[in-house]
Design a protein around this motif. Structure first.
Motif, PDB file in Angstrom:
ATOM      1  N   LEU A  34     -88.287 -76.842  62.826  1.00 54.11           N
ATOM      2  CA  LEU A  34     -88.278 -78.126  62.287  1.00 54.11           C
ATOM      3  C   LEU A  34     -87.369 -78.746  62.784  1.00 54.11           C
ATOM      4  O   LEU A  34     -87.972 -80.626  63.123  1.00 54.11           O
ATOM      5  CB  LEU A  34     -87.486 -77.267  60.455  1.00 54.11           C
ATOM      6  CG  LEU A  34     -88.436 -76.673  60.142  1.00 54.11           C
ATOM      7  CD1 LEU A  34     -87.109 -76.550  58.505  1.00 54.11           C
ATOM      8  CD2 LEU A  34     -89.664 -76.642  59.916  1.00 54.11           C
ATOM      9  N   LEU A  35     -86.513 -78.309  63.812  1.00 53.58           N
ATOM     10  CA  LEU A  35     -85.452 -79.512  64.690  1.00 53.58           C
ATOM     11  C   LEU A  35     -87.140 -79.882  66.028  1.00 53.58           C
ATOM     12  O   LEU A  35     -87.110 -81.215  66.433  1.00 53.58           O
ATOM     13  CB  LEU A  35     -84.580 -78.513  64.831  1.00 53.58           C
ATOM     14  CG  LEU A  35     -83.349 -78.483  64.464  1.00 53.58           C
ATOM     15  CD1 LEU A  35     -82.516 -77.645  65.659  1.00 53.58           C
ATOM     16  CD2 LEU A  35     -82.951 -80.175  63.734  1.00 53.58           C
ATOM     17  N   SER A  36     -87.399 -79.342  66.165  1.00 53.08           N
ATOM     18  CA  SER A  36     -88.827 -79.729  67.150  1.00 53.08           C
ATOM     19  C   SER A  36     -89.872 -80.796  67.148  1.00 53.08           C
ATOM     20  O   SER A  36     -90.482 -81.267  67.547  1.00 53.08           O
ATOM     21  CB  SER A  36     -89.829 -78.106  67.978  1.00 53.08           C
ATOM     22  OG  SER A  36     -88.455 -77.607  68.407  1.00 53.08           O
ATOM     23  N   ALA A  37     -89.879 -80.737  65.427  1.00 48.72           N
ATOM     24  CA  ALA A  37     -91.138 -81.186  64.531  1.00 48.72           C
ATOM     25  C   ALA A  37     -89.619 -82.212  64.338  1.00 48.72           C
ATOM     26  O   ALA A  37     -90.767 -83.489  63.978  1.00 48.72           O
ATOM     27  CB  ALA A  37     -91.326 -80.442  63.916  1.00 48.72           C
ATOM     28  N   VAL A 145     -90.144 -74.203  49.804  1.00 47.45           N
ATOM     29  CA  VAL A 145     -90.581 -72.772  50.358  1.00 47.45           C
ATOM     30  C   VAL A 145     -89.859 -71.400  50.250  1.00 47.45           C
ATOM     31  O   VAL A 145     -88.393 -71.490  50.843  1.00 47.45           O
ATOM     32  CB  VAL A 145     -90.788 -72.750  51.718  1.00 47.45           C
ATOM     33  CG1 VAL A 145     -91.839 -71.404  52.633  1.00 47.45           C
ATOM     34  CG2 VAL A 145     -91.894 -74.226  51.750  1.00 47.45           C
ATOM     35  N   ASN A 146     -90.612 -70.800  49.272  1.00 47.03           N
ATOM     36  CA  ASN A 146     -89.318 -68.830  49.582  1.00 47.03           C
ATOM     37  C   ASN A 146     -89.797 -68.350  50.631  1.00 47.03           C
ATOM     38  O   ASN A 146     -91.477 -67.931  50.605  1.00 47.03           O
ATOM     39  CB  ASN A 146     -89.498 -68.440  47.489  1.00 47.03           C
ATOM     40  CG  ASN A 146     -88.722 -69.940  46.407  1.00 47.03           C
ATOM     41  OD1 ASN A 146     -88.157 -69.827  46.810  1.00 47.03           O
ATOM     42  ND2 ASN A 146     -89.338 -69.527  45.661  1.00 47.03           N
ATOM     43  N   VAL A 147     -88.684 -67.579  50.890  1.00 48.66           N
ATOM     44  CA  VAL A 147     -89.534 -66.199  52.288  1.00 48.66           C
ATOM     45  C   VAL A 147     -89.664 -65.428  51.352  1.00 48.66           C
ATOM     46  O   VAL A 147     -88.915 -65.034  51.391  1.00 48.66           O
ATOM     47  CB  VAL A 147     -89.153 -66.362  52.990  1.00 48.66           C
ATOM     48  CG1 VAL A 147     -89.743 -65.220  54.250  1.00 48.66           C
ATOM     49  CG2 VAL A 147     -89.197 -67.640  54.577  1.00 48.66           C
ATOM     50  N   THR A 148     -90.925 -64.673  51.201  1.00 47.18           N
ATOM     51  CA  THR A 148     -90.821 -63.609  49.859  1.00 47.18           C
ATOM     52  C   THR A 148     -91.414 -61.980  51.076  1.00 47.18           C
ATOM     53  O   THR A 148     -91.164 -62.371  52.125  1.00 47.18           O
ATOM     54  CB  THR A 148     -91.684 -63.599  48.811  1.00 47.18           C
ATOM     55  OG1 THR A 148     -93.376 -63.378  49.033  1.00 47.18           O
ATOM     56  CG2 THR A 148     -91.007 -64.474  48.244  1.00 47.18           C
ATOM     57  N   SER A 149     -92.474 -61.235  50.568  1.00 49.83           N
ATOM     58  CA  SER A 149     -92.924 -59.908  51.271  1.00 49.83           C
ATOM     59  C   SER A 149     -94.183 -60.011  50.676  1.00 49.83           C
ATOM     60  O   SER A 149     -94.325 -59.643  49.937  1.00 49.83           O
ATOM     61  CB  SER A 149     -91.848 -58.964  51.385  1.00 49.83           C
ATOM     62  OG  SER A 149     -92.471 -58.081  51.567  1.00 49.83           O
ATOM     63  N   ILE A 150     -94.234 -58.854  51.697  1.00 49.02           N
ATOM     64  CA  ILE A 150     -96.133 -58.003  51.033  1.00 49.02           C
ATOM     65  C   ILE A 150     -95.364 -57.751  50.543  1.00 49.02           C
ATOM     66  O   ILE A 150     -96.564 -57.100  50.105  1.00 49.02           O
ATOM     67  CB  ILE A 150     -97.022 -58.236  53.360  1.00 49.02           C
ATOM     68  CG1 ILE A 150     -97.620 -56.913  51.805  1.00 49.02           C
ATOM     69  CG2 ILE A 150     -95.972 -56.626  53.417  1.00 49.02           C
ATOM     70  CD1 ILE A 150     -98.985 -58.477  51.368  1.00 49.02           C
ATOM     71  N   CYS A 151     -94.209 -56.952  50.689  1.00 46.93           N
ATOM     72  CA  CYS A 151     -93.651 -55.393  49.784  1.00 46.93           C
ATOM     73  C   CYS A 151     -93.652 -55.893  48.959  1.00 46.93           C
ATOM     74  O   CYS A 151     -93.536 -55.541  47.399  1.00 46.93           O
ATOM     75  CB  CYS A 151     -92.261 -55.068  50.257  1.00 46.93           C
ATOM     76  SG  CYS A 151     -91.762 -54.787  51.693  1.00 46.93           S
ATOM     77  N   ALA A 152     -93.532 -57.697  48.312  1.00 50.91           N
ATOM     78  CA  ALA A 152     -93.511 -58.006  46.899  1.00 50.91           C
ATOM     79  C   ALA A 152     -95.358 -57.703  46.023  1.00 50.91           C
ATOM     80  O   ALA A 152     -95.571 -57.371  44.471  1.00 50.91           O
ATOM     81  CB  ALA A 152     -93.732 -59.321  46.385  1.00 50.91           C
ATOM     82  N   GLN A 153     -96.398 -57.662  46.746  1.00 53.22           N
ATOM     83  CA  GLN A 153     -97.518 -57.512  46.483  1.00 53.22           C
ATOM     84  C   GLN A 153     -97.782 -55.476  46.486  1.00 53.22           C
ATOM     85  O   GLN A 153     -99.227 -55.537  45.775  1.00 53.22           O
ATOM     86  CB  GLN A 153     -98.413 -58.559  47.572  1.00 53.22           C
ATOM     87  CG  GLN A 153     -97.959 -59.555  47.117  1.00 53.22           C
ATOM     88  CD  GLN A 153     -98.752 -60.965  47.624  1.00 53.22           C
ATOM     89  OE1 GLN A 153    -100.173 -60.417  48.111  1.00 53.22           O
ATOM     90  NE2 GLN A 153     -98.614 -61.718  48.047  1.00 53.22           N
ATOM     91  N   VAL A 228     -96.540 -71.856  59.024  1.00 57.16           N
ATOM     92  CA  VAL A 228     -97.001 -71.870  57.160  1.00 57.16           C
ATOM     93  C   VAL A 228     -96.231 -72.160  56.516  1.00 57.16           C
ATOM     94  O   VAL A 228     -96.318 -73.667  55.822  1.00 57.16           O
ATOM     95  CB  VAL A 228     -97.382 -70.711  57.151  1.00 57.16           C
ATOM     96  CG1 VAL A 228     -98.201 -70.318  55.457  1.00 57.16           C
ATOM     97  CG2 VAL A 228     -99.143 -70.078  57.528  1.00 57.16           C
ATOM     98  N   VAL A 229     -94.884 -71.929  56.686  1.00 55.80           N
ATOM     99  CA  VAL A 229     -93.925 -72.858  56.053  1.00 55.80           C
ATOM    100  C   VAL A 229     -93.806 -74.650  56.410  1.00 55.80           C
ATOM    101  O   VAL A 229     -93.234 -75.106  55.704  1.00 55.80           O
ATOM    102  CB  VAL A 229     -92.299 -72.378  57.144  1.00 55.80           C
ATOM    103  CG1 VAL A 229     -91.325 -73.097  56.354  1.00 55.80           C
ATOM    104  CG2 VAL A 229     -92.015 -70.942  56.881  1.00 55.80           C
ATOM    105  N   ARG A 230     -93.911 -74.577  57.500  1.00 51.58           N
ATOM    106  CA  ARG A 230     -93.582 -76.145  58.244  1.00 51.58           C
ATOM    107  C   ARG A 230     -94.747 -77.489  57.938  1.00 51.58           C
ATOM    108  O   ARG A 230     -94.696 -78.255  57.359  1.00 51.58           O
ATOM    109  CB  ARG A 230     -93.358 -76.319  59.286  1.00 51.58           C
ATOM    110  CG  ARG A 230     -93.729 -77.610  60.484  1.00 51.58           C
ATOM    111  CD  ARG A 230     -94.433 -77.803  61.699  1.00 51.58           C
ATOM    112  NE  ARG A 230     -94.457 -76.665  62.612  1.00 51.58           N
ATOM    113  CZ  ARG A 230     -95.016 -76.335  62.962  1.00 51.58           C
ATOM    114  NH1 ARG A 230     -96.764 -76.817  63.022  1.00 51.58           N
ATOM    115  NH2 ARG A 230     -95.171 -75.082  64.042  1.00 51.58           N
TER     116      ARG A 230
END
Ligand code: NAP
Length: 252
Positions: A34-37, A145-153, A228-230
């Motif tokens: 994000l800083l680079s952007a 943006v919430n960083v979740t995980s494939i483990c949720a699914q 994807v977050v960006r």
């Protein structure tokens, strides 16, 4: 009345983003990107690593960091105020800080279940409430943006409480997106396993198994999650209330 006259105004790209757990792993990669952007970034973790401190030293006008425990609500309030004094109003939040787990559910102590839930579910919900309240009070729009995980699914042994918290954040993402009625875009990014301090508990056999199951043939890298977050923070999209999986189709 024309469609455009009734439409909720678009949510502008975020310019000042708070990243929890920005000291290492995926969080540090997000802060760096994000800083680079060209964005301004406030980041905290319990320990400010030399890598994160260096970013703040290099870009003091655009990067504010401090040592904060995300479960300490009062400390997060102090941090948010100090970050806004330095960088300007926060209009983006990345809930990335989390702790992992490496124990079968039957062997997990009550205190450990409580700590995982407090860090990965209660604390980000409170941080989100804090940031959203400020944005609404100041009439601003923003992105979360919430960083979740494939483990949720998908299931994974040894990660029962952890998976429950990530599933909780996916669910909260959907409800908050509806509750905010388009004033903010709220999404989750759900990575597959990637190499970090958190996943270091996985043995080589488990890692090999994940790679074998992954059509793209490699573990997800933080650099493959960061864009994807960006995008969710910056691009003009109508993506809202989604959990975007980044795992090379390992879970399909
Ligand atoms: N690694 C994977 O395979 C994987 C897969 C899917 C999703 N994820 C998710 O991706 C995100 C980043 O994970 P990672 O692998 O990069 O983990 P990591 O390397 O362990 O980094 C976790 C970050 O969160 C911070 N943190 C942890 N507890 C905290 C607390 N109480 N207060 C403030 N900060 C805290 C850590 O700093 P301190 O310890 O100094 O506080 C660190 O900055 C997490 O949400 C994780 O659940 C990871």
């Amino acid at each position: 009345m024309s469609d455009s006259a009734t439409r909720t105004p678009l949510v502008p790209p975020s310019t000042v983003v708070l990243v929890s757990g920005g000291s290492r792993g995926l969080g540090l990669a997000i802060v760096t990107d994000l800083l680079s952007a060209g964005l301004k970034v406030a980041a905290f973790a319990r320990t400010v690593t030399p890598e994160l401190a260096k970013l703040a030293d290099t870009e003091p006008q655009r990067c504010y960091v401090d040592s904060v425990d995300v479960t300490d609500l009062a400390a997060t309030q102090v941090f948010v105020r100090a970050a806004e004094d330095r960088l300007g109003p926060i209009d983006g939040l990345v809930n990335n800080a989390a702790v992992g787990q490496d124990s079968l559910h039957v062997h997990t102590a009550t205190a450990d279940i409580a700590r995982i839930i407090e860090t990965n579910l209660t604390a980000p919900l409170q941080l989100t409430r804090l940031v959203v309240r400020r944005m609404l009070a100041q009439g601003r729009r923003g992105r979360i943006v919430n960083v979740t995980s494939i483990c949720a699914q998908r299931g994974f042994p040894g990660l029962v409480a952890y998976s429950a918290t990530k599933g909780g954040m996916d669910a909260a993402t959907r409800s908050l997106a509806r509750e905010l009625g388009g004033r903010m875009l709220v999404n989750a990014v759900a990575p597959g396993f990637f190499a970090s301090e958190m996943s270091a508990v996985l043995g080589q056999t488990q890692l090999d198994q994940i790679v074998r199951r992954t059509p793209t043939g490699h573990l997800t890298a933080p650099e493959e999650v960061v864009p994807v977050v960006r995008m969710l923070l910056r691009d003009q999209t109508n993506i809202n209330g989604q959990a975007i999986v980044v795992d090379g189709a390992a879970s399909i």
